[in-house]
Motif scaffolding. Sequence first.
Motif, mmCIF file in Angstrom:
data_model
loop_
_atom_site.group_PDB
_atom_site.id
_atom_site.type_symbol
_atom_site.label_atom_id
_atom_site.label_comp_id
_atom_site.label_asym_id
_atom_site.label_seq_id
_atom_site.Cartn_x
_atom_site.Cartn_y
_atom_site.Cartn_z
ATOM 1 N N ILE A 109 12.157 8.320 -0.200
ATOM 2 C CA ILE A 109 11.206 9.421 0.032
ATOM 3 C C ILE A 109 11.871 10.522 0.859
ATOM 4 O O ILE A 109 11.757 11.712 0.531
ATOM 5 C CB ILE A 109 9.928 8.908 0.724
ATOM 6 N N LEU A 110 12.558 10.131 1.918
ATOM 7 C CA LEU A 110 13.225 11.133 2.760
ATOM 8 C C LEU A 110 14.308 11.870 1.982
ATOM 9 O O LEU A 110 14.488 13.082 2.158
ATOM 10 C CB LEU A 110 13.789 10.473 4.017
ATOM 11 N N GLU A 111 15.009 11.148 1.131
ATOM 12 C CA GLU A 111 16.031 11.792 0.290
ATOM 13 C C GLU A 111 15.385 12.815 -0.638
ATOM 14 O O GLU A 111 15.899 13.925 -0.807
ATOM 15 C CB GLU A 111 16.780 10.725 -0.511
ATOM 16 N N ALA A 164 3.801 6.800 6.038
ATOM 17 C CA ALA A 164 3.085 6.210 7.174
ATOM 18 C C ALA A 164 2.925 4.706 6.982
ATOM 19 O O ALA A 164 3.159 3.926 7.915
ATOM 20 C CB ALA A 164 1.717 6.876 7.346
ATOM 21 N N GLU A 165 2.537 4.275 5.793
ATOM 22 C CA GLU A 165 2.347 2.847 5.526
ATOM 23 C C GLU A 165 3.678 2.090 5.554
ATOM 24 O O GLU A 165 3.768 0.998 6.110
ATOM 25 C CB GLU A 165 1.647 2.631 4.182
ATOM 26 N N LEU A 201 0.836 -1.197 0.000
ATOM 27 C CA LEU A 201 0.000 0.000 0.000
ATOM 28 C C LEU A 201 0.873 1.249 0.000
ATOM 29 O O LEU A 201 0.580 2.219 -0.701
ATOM 30 C CB LEU A 201 -0.950 0.001 1.200
ATOM 31 N N GLY A 202 1.952 1.227 0.768
ATOM 32 C CA GLY A 202 2.870 2.368 0.787
ATOM 33 C C GLY A 202 3.464 2.650 -0.584
ATOM 34 O O GLY A 202 3.580 3.808 -1.010
ATOM 35 N N ASP A 246 7.627 -1.283 11.317
ATOM 36 C CA ASP A 246 7.269 -1.549 12.713
ATOM 37 C C ASP A 246 6.850 -3.011 12.895
ATOM 38 O O ASP A 246 7.159 -3.628 13.909
ATOM 39 C CB ASP A 246 6.123 -0.641 13.174
ATOM 40 N N LEU A 247 6.138 -3.530 11.901
ATOM 41 C CA LEU A 247 5.664 -4.911 11.973
ATOM 42 C C LEU A 247 6.739 -5.928 11.601
ATOM 43 O O LEU A 247 6.717 -7.062 12.072
ATOM 44 C CB LEU A 247 4.446 -5.092 11.061
#
Length: 193
Positions: free
Chosen positions: A161-163, A139-140, A124-125, A146-147
């Motif tokens: 994405i952060l880059e 977020a996804e 989904l992300g 996290d999982l």
Amino acid sequence: LYPAETGVGYVELAQRDYEDAIARFDASLAVAPQYVPALVGRGQALLGAKRETEALGAFEAALAVDPSLADVRRRVDVLRFKSAEEVVEAARDAARAGRLDLARDAYRKALEGSPDSAFLHRELGIVERRRGDTAEALAELRRAVDLDASDVTSLVQIGEILEEQQDYVGAADAYRTAAELEPSDALTKRLAD
């Protein structure tokens, strides 16, 4: 005489006359909505008629009345799993075809049944990123990590994405974690850059 009507439904079920069997079970359930033999028979007839979503509902209704039905519980589990597989495959097909809104909706539906599935959050992300919704994509993807802390694909996506957002420290952290899990020349180069 709903028990007799249910019995006739089972005879029609045995003869593979699924539509008539469904009608018989429905007639029984109109009189006695929680009659477990009719609920189970209706589910079996619906399965025979290839109406699996409705069959799942009938079996779940039977379990709500009598949770001890082990065979019915197994059928429910199988039908839920099969349904989830079909939804995920539809989401993947939609994503491959570029129908990203449809893919997003299908992944969200799949997540309703499996909210702790890391791979569904990751996929989904990726779809959200392709749609241009980087906040939702992050977020996804973070939920996927996290999982499943070993999800290298999600870590790389987060880094990219952060880059793009010029959060180089955050991107380097994501790439570094990914490289520790799965060293590669591509990640080494990204970190150096």
